[in-house]
Enzyme design. Structure first.
Site, PDB file in Angstrom:
ATOM      1  N   GLU A  68       4.513 -23.863  14.248  1.00 31.98           N
ATOM      2  CA  GLU A  68       3.082 -24.018  14.451  1.00 31.98           C
ATOM      3  C   GLU A  68       2.544 -25.411  14.128  1.00 31.98           C
ATOM      4  O   GLU A  68       1.536 -25.826  14.708  1.00 31.98           O
ATOM      5  CB  GLU A  68       2.331 -22.982  13.594  1.00 31.98           C
ATOM      6  CG  GLU A  68       2.589 -21.540  13.980  1.00 31.98           C
ATOM      7  CD  GLU A  68       1.960 -21.168  15.309  1.00 31.98           C
ATOM      8  OE1 GLU A  68       0.933 -21.779  15.695  1.00 31.98           O
ATOM      9  OE2 GLU A  68       2.491 -20.271  15.995  1.00 31.98           O
TER      10      GLU A  68
ATOM     11  N   SER B 115      -8.413  40.132  -4.820  1.00 29.59           N
ATOM     12  CA  SER B 115      -7.600  40.474  -5.991  1.00 29.59           C
ATOM     13  C   SER B 115      -7.103  39.278  -6.779  1.00 29.59           C
ATOM     14  O   SER B 115      -6.451  39.452  -7.825  1.00 29.59           O
ATOM     15  CB  SER B 115      -6.396  41.324  -5.558  1.00 29.59           C
ATOM     16  OG  SER B 115      -6.828  42.581  -5.065  1.00 29.59           O
TER      17      SER B 115
END
Length: 740
Positions: free
Chosen positions: A165, A441
Site C-alpha cells: 500500500e 404440578s
C-alpha cells in the site's frame, strides 16, 4: 499578488490550526467507541470437575484450538482416550491476566482426575480456559472492531501492508508527490482509474475525518490533514491507528473494521495464530473487501493473496521455498454459515436488563467495556438442538406450539443457556422470560418441602388421604380436585403421592400445613411475584415463566440455598478495572436436611414416577425432575437437574389453546433430547447432616427397626426418626426385665 498570497497563506494557517485541533481531539482522546465485548463463562478445570473428555474437546474446537500430534505453540492441543495435552492462549480473566500455559489434563469415569503443568509436572488446583467471545454490543454507527495494539500485530502483516500500500511510508511526510504523479500518468494511459496515489496516512485521514466523495476539495483537505497527522505523531502510532481503522468487510449489518476483527471474521481465530498466507490475505483484501470476498469469489481472492505473497518474495522477505508452500495452501476460511456473532437473542436480552439493573443504564455507552457472562456455549448448543429437533416432531400434531427453556449452572447459579422461541435465533417475544402461564404440578415439591420441615408430623412414609374432597370458599363456590386418572386410592405414602403427582393427596397435605406456609416457602426459594393463597395454588394455579421456575428449582438443586440467578459475573472497564455492581442476593430458603428429602423424592419421580420414561432413557444415571401440566393440557412443563445443570422447559401455544400434551409428552421430551446432546452427569447424593437411613411400615408409616417385616427404607430426619422397638409387638417378660 503578494498581498493576496499573504492572505491565502494566513487563511491556510488558520484552517490548518482548525484541522489540527480536530485531529488532536481524535488522536489524543478516544479514537473509537469500542463495542462492549461479551464473553461466555470461563471453563474451570480442576480435579473432580464435572467435565468429560469429549466436552473439553468440543470446547477447544469452539475456541478455535487446532488438534495436532504434538502441540508446539499456543492454540494447539493433542488428545488420547484419557488425556489432553493443551497449550492454552494468554487471555484476560476477570480476576487477572492469565499467561500462556501448557498443561496435561487427565480424565477418569467421573470427570477430571488431574491437571498438571507440563514444565514441571506441578499439580494445579484450578485451570481456566479462555471464555468464548459471544458478541460485541456495537454503537449506533454500525462499526465493529477488535482493537489490537502495535506490539501484538504480526510483523508479516505490517511488512506486507507497507510493501503493497505505501512503500515509502517511513520516508514521506504524509503525502507522496511522486506516487501521485505516477498514479496520474498510469490512469491517463489506461483511460480510467487503475492506481491510487494516496499514502496510508491519507487513507487514515479520509477514514477518520472525511467522506468517500470524489472531489478535488476533499483530496486537498485529505492531503493537508495527512501532513498534519504525520507532523504531530510518529509513524508507529499512525500505523496502529490505520490497522485498527481500515475497512475489512461486511458482516451483515455490521461493518468490520481493523485487522483484529478481520482475523476473527475470516478465519475464526486470533490474529497472532494466523498462518503467513492468512496474514497475506488480510492485507490483500484491503483493496476491495466486496470485490475480493473469499466466500463469493474464492479464485479472485486467492489470486490477490498470491500477489501479496509474490511481492513479499520479491522483496526478499520470503524465500522461494516459503513462497511455494504459501501459495499452495488453501485460504483456510471459517465456515460461512457460522457467524462471528452468536445469535443469542433471549440470553442477550437478559444480559442487557441485568447490566442496566446492577450497573446503571449508561454502562453500555462506555467504550471498551468487557462483560463476562454465565453462558455455557456447550449447554446453549445442546438446548438449541433439543428445541429445534423436538419442536419439529411436535409440530406434526400442532404447528402452533411454542417453547421456552432455561438452563442454569447448579454450582454457580448462573444462566447457562436460554431459548425463547422454537426458532432459537428469533429476535422477538422471549418466552423463557416473558410468558406467565400456570405452572401446574411444578409447585408440588414446595408443598412437600414445607411439610417435610415439620419433622414431628411428616416423613416420606407418612400416609396421606387420597379420598374425594370438596372445598367451599367464602362466596359459596365449591372446588373438588381430581386425580389425573379420576381414581382414588384411599390412602398412600407421602412419597408415592409425590412421585405419582397425585392431586387430591397434595391438596389434603397443603390444606393441613396451610397455603400461607407453602407460599412462604416458594417466596423464600426465589419466586418473584406475590402468590394468591387459594387452595388451587396447591396444584399450580400460579402463573410463571421458565426463568421463574428455573430460579426456584435452582434453590432445590442447591441444597435449599437461594441464590439469585444471574447472567453477568464481572464487568471490566477500558482499563480492565472491575466495575462495582449491586450484589447478588443469597440466603438459606429450605433447611438442608429437608431439601435432601425433597431431592430424593424427585429422583424417584424419574425412576418410577411420572417421569420414569426419562429414567429409562438414561439407565444408571441418577436424575431429579418433576412434570407439570395445567388445566385442559394447555401448558406442558418440566423442571429437573443432574449434577451439573438445572433446566426448566415450557411447551404450549401463544393463544393459550389446548395442546393435548402432558408434562411428560411435551416439555420433558425437550429436556430428554437436551440430555442426549449433553450427556448427563449422575447426581452425587452426598449424605448431609441430620439425615439418616430410616425404615417405615408400608401401611402405617410408623418408624420401625431395619429387620422388621413389611418395611420400606427411606431417608429420614434424625430428629424425627424414632423407630418402634420390637417391630410394634408387645415386649416379652425378659425384655421388660432387662430393658433390652
Amino acid at each position: 499578488m503578494w498581498k493576496l498570497s499573504l492572505a491565502l497563506l494566513a487563511a491556510l494557517i488558520i484552517y490548518s490550526i482548525y484541522l489540527d485541533q480536530i485531529i488532536a481531539r481524535k488522536f489524543e482522546g478516544q479514537k473509537w467507541h469500542l463495542p462492549a465485548q461479551v464473553f461466555s463463562r470461563s471453563m474451570a478445570i480442576y480435579p473432580g470437575a464435572a467435565v468429560s473428555h469429549s466436552q473439553l474437546i468440543a470446547e477447544l474446537k469452539l475456541l478455535g484450538y487446532r488438534k495436532v500430534a504434538n502441540p508446539r505453540q499456543v492454540g494447539e492441543f493433542s488428545a488420547s482416550s484419557t488425556r489432553v495435552d493443551l497449550w492454552r492462549r494468554p487471555f484476560l480473566h476477570p480476576q487477572g491476566s492469565q499467561a500462556e500455559l501448557r498443561v496435561m489434563i487427565t480424565f477418569d469415569s467421573l470427570g477430571v482426575e488431574s491437571v498438571a503443568r507440563q514444565s514441571d509436572n506441578r499439580q494445579l488446583a484450578v485451570f481456566h480456559l479462555e471464555p468464548v467471545l459471544l458478541d460485541r454490543m456495537i454503537a449506533g454507527d454500525g462499526e465493529d472492531r477488535l482493537f489490537v495494539d502495535a506490539q501484538q500485530m504480526p510483523k508479516a502483516i505490517v511488512d506486507a501492508l507497507i510493501l503493497v500500500e505505501d512503500r515509502s511510508f517511513y520516508e514521506h511526510h504524509g503525502v507522496n508527490p511522486f506516487a501521485i504523479v505516477r498514479a496520474a500518468l498510469v490512469n491517463l494511459s489506461a483511460g480510467r482509474t487503475v492506481q491510487g496515489g494516496s499514502t496510508l496516512t491519507q487513507q487514515l485521514a479520509k477514514n477518520f475525518f472525511l467522506s468517500s466523495e470524489r472531489s478535488i476539495v476533499r483530496k486537498l483537505r485529505e492531503a493537508l490533514m495527512a501532513i498534519i497527522i504525520d507532523f504531530r505523531y510518529d509513524k508507529d502510532e499512525i500505523l496502529e491507528a490505520y490497522l485498527n481503522e481500515v475497512y475489512m468487510g461486511q458482516d451483515k449489518a455490521r461493518a468490520v473494521h481493523g485487522m483484529g476483527l478481520a482475523s476473527q471474521f475470516y478465519f475464526g481465530r486470533p490474529i497472532a495464530e494466523l498462518t503467513l498466507p492468512q496474514q497475506a490475505f488480510l492485507v490483500a483484501v484491503i483493496k476491495g473487501p466486496s470485490y475480493y470476498n473469499p466466500w463469493r469469489y474464492p479464485e479472485r481472492a486467492q489470486a490477490r493473496r498470491d500477489l501479496v505473497l509474490r511481492l513479499l518474495m520479491e522483496a526478499q522477505q520470503l524465500s522461494v521455498a516459503q513462497y511455494k508452500v504459501a501459495v499452495d495452501s488453501p485460504l483456510g476460511l471459517r465456515q460461512f454459515d457460522k457467524s462471528v456473532q452468536q445469535k443469542l437473542p433471549a440470553f442477550f436480552a437478559v444480559v442487557r436488563h441485568e447490566l442496566s439493573e446492577r450497573y446503571g443504564d449508561a454502562l453500555l455507552q462506555q467504550s471498551g467495556i468487557k462483560v463476562y457472562t454465565t453462558l455455557d456455549p456447550m449447554a446453549q448448543e445442546a438446548a438449541e438442538t433439543a428445541v429445534k429437533s423436538t419442536m419439529k416432531q411436535l409440530a406434526k400434531r400442532d404447528k402452533a406450539l411454542q417453547v421456552g427453556m432455561v438452563v442454569t449452572d447448579k454450582y454457580s447459579a448462573g444462566i447457562a443457556a436460554m431459548v425463547g422461541d422454537k426458532v432459537p435465533s428469533y429476535y422477538g417475544f422471549n418466552r423463557a422470560v416473558e410468558i406467565r402461564r400456570p405452572i401446574g404440578s411444578l409447585i408440588k415439591p414446595f408443598v412437600y418441602a414445607t411439610a417435610l420441615t415439620q419433622a414431628d408430623k411428616y416423613t416420606l412414609a407418612t400416609p396421606l388421604k387420597d379420598e374425594p374432597i370438596t372445598l367451599t370458599n367464602q362466596h359459596g363456590q365449591t372446588w373438588s380436585p381430581q386425580n389425573v386418572d379420576k381414581q382414588f386410592s384411599g390412602q398412600v405414602p407421602l412419597l408415592t403421592a409425590f412421585k405419582k403427582s397425585m392431586n387430591v393427596s397434595t391438596v389434603n397435605l397443603g390444606m393441613a400445613i396451610g397455603t400461607d406456609a407453602v407460599a412462604t416457602t416458594l417466596d423464600k426459594a426465589g419466586w418473584p411475584d406475590k402468590i394468591s393463597e387459594y387452595p388451587s395454588m396447591l396444584l399450580g394455579a400460579v402463573n410463571g415463566s421458565p426463568l421463574m421456575v428455573a430460579q426456584v428449582y435452582q434453590t432445590l438443586a442447591d441444597n435449599g440455598r437461594y441464590r439469585q440467578l444471574s447472567a453477568v459475573t464481572h464487568v471490566l472497564d477500558m482499563d480492565n478495572q472491575a466495575l462495582a455492581g449491586s450484589p447478588i442476593k443469597t440466603h438459606q430458603a429450605i433447611p438442608v436436611a429437608s431439601d435432601f428429602l425433597v431431592q430424593y423424592a424427585m429422583t424417584q419421580v424419574t425412576q418410577s414416577g411420572t417421569a420414569s420414561r426419562l429414567g429409562r432413557a438414561f439407565p444408571g444415571v441418577t436424575l431429579a425432575g418433576k412434570t407439570g401440566t395445567s388445566n385442559d393440557s394447555r401448558d406442558s412443563w418440566f423442571a429437573g437437574f443432574d449434577e451439573r445443570n438445572v433446566a426448566s422447559v415450557w411447551v404450549g401455544r401463544d393463544d393459550n389453546g389446548k395442546t393435548g400434551l402432558y408434562g411428560s409428552s411435551g416439555a420433558m421430551a425437550v429436556y430428554q433430547e437436551f440430555l442426549r446432546q449433553r450427556a448427563p452427569i449422575s447426581l452425587r447424593r452426598t449424605p448431609v447432616e441430620g439425615v439418616v437411613q430410616g425404615y417405615f411400615d408400608r401401611d402405617t408409616g410408623v418408624a420401625q427397626e431395619a429387620d422388621c417385616d413389611n418395611v420400606m427404607a427411606l431417608p429420614a430426619l434424625r430428629e424425627s426418626y424414632r423407630p418402634v422397638r420390637n417391630c410394634g409387638q408387645p415386649l416379652s417378660w425378659w425384655q421388660k426385665l432387662t430393658g433390652s
